[in-house]
Design a protein around this motif. Sequence first.
Motif, short mmCIF file in Angstrom:
data_model
loop_
_atom_site.label_atom_id
_atom_site.label_comp_id
_atom_site.label_asym_id
_atom_site.label_seq_id
_atom_site.Cartn_x
_atom_site.Cartn_y
_atom_site.Cartn_z
N TRP A 1 0.62 -1.29 -0.30
CA TRP A 1 0.37 -0.36 -0.10
C TRP A 1 0.59 1.16 0.14
CZ3 TRP A 1 -0.45 3.83 2.42
CH2 TRP A 1 -2.25 4.85 2.25
N HIS A 2 1.22 1.17 0.62
CA HIS A 2 2.57 2.33 0.85
C HIS A 2 3.73 3.01 -0.24
CE1 HIS A 2 1.56 2.10 5.67
NE2 HIS A 2 2.45 3.61 4.89
N ILE A 3 3.40 1.43 -1.04
CA ILE A 3 4.64 1.51 -2.57
C ILE A 3 4.19 2.20 -3.40
CG2 ILE A 3 5.82 0.12 -4.16
CD1 ILE A 3 6.39 -1.68 -1.94
N ARG A 4 2.24 1.40 -3.46
CA ARG A 4 2.00 2.09 -4.49
C ARG A 4 1.06 3.67 -3.92
NH1 ARG A 4 -1.05 -2.06 -3.32
NH2 ARG A 4 -2.49 -1.24 -2.08
N PHE A 5 0.66 3.89 -2.60
CA PHE A 5 0.95 5.62 -2.27
C PHE A 5 1.79 6.33 -3.21
CE2 PHE A 5 0.65 9.59 0.20
CZ PHE A 5 -0.26 9.24 0.23
N PHE A 6 3.37 6.14 -2.25
CA PHE A 6 4.24 7.26 -2.41
C PHE A 6 4.76 7.30 -4.21
CE2 PHE A 6 4.71 7.45 2.16
CZ PHE A 6 4.33 8.26 2.08
N HIS A 7 4.97 5.80 -4.84
CA HIS A 7 5.07 5.96 -6.06
C HIS A 7 3.48 6.64 -7.41
CE1 HIS A 7 4.26 4.79 -10.45
NE2 HIS A 7 5.27 4.13 -10.70
N ASP A 8 1.99 6.79 -7.04
CA ASP A 8 1.04 7.19 -7.65
C ASP A 8 0.73 8.32 -6.86
OD1 ASP A 8 1.13 4.71 -8.68
OD2 ASP A 8 -1.73 4.21 -7.80
N VAL A 9 1.00 9.17 -5.72
CA VAL A 9 0.85 10.56 -5.45
C VAL A 9 1.90 11.07 -5.68
CG1 VAL A 9 0.68 11.98 -3.54
CG2 VAL A 9 -0.06 9.61 -4.20
N PHE A 10 3.55 11.11 -5.25
CA PHE A 10 4.52 11.51 -5.01
C PHE A 10 6.07 11.19 -6.55
CE2 PHE A 10 3.31 11.67 -0.78
CZ PHE A 10 3.06 13.10 -0.88
N GLY A 11 5.11 9.94 -7.30
CA GLY A 11 6.04 9.90 -8.02
C GLY A 11 7.69 9.12 -7.99
N MET A 12 7.41 8.58 -6.51
CA MET A 12 8.70 8.17 -6.00
C MET A 12 8.52 6.83 -6.81
SD MET A 12 8.83 9.27 -1.98
CE MET A 12 9.21 10.82 -2.29
N THR A 13 9.70 6.36 -7.28
CA THR A 13 9.95 5.03 -7.85
C THR A 13 10.92 4.23 -7.09
OG1 THR A 13 11.76 5.67 -9.13
CG2 THR A 13 9.97 5.42 -9.82
#
Length: 128
Positions: free
Chosen positions: A20-32
Amino acid sequence: MSIPKAYVEHVAVWVKDIHWHIRFFHDVFGMTLREVQGTVEQPIQYWTLGGMQFISAPEFAGPEGRLGHLGVMCEDMEYALSAAWKFDVTEMPQGRNWLRLPDGLAVEFIQASPVACVAQALAINPRS
């Protein structure tokens, strides 16, 4: 000699649902993905480009005590460690570059390579 510089390179947090955290920070902030311990499908730890480190802790419950540690990138790690020992710190089992502060905060000291990357990172003013 002036005091060498450093910056917080990552913030490690324990999370109940790492995906969930991986998806959130990816989708919201673009962190890969920068690095993963385990596999992408079953990560134990997951580091992002952008400074987040997620530590999988499915049993974690509650908003308090979530911070795992601060990873601090140092121009001169040996100088920083030497300076830190003037305070009431203790070495942690992870190694001599891991110190526990008196209030319990864990700090990982990381040697920058090349050293110039610290000055380059600190030169960025995203609010200008």
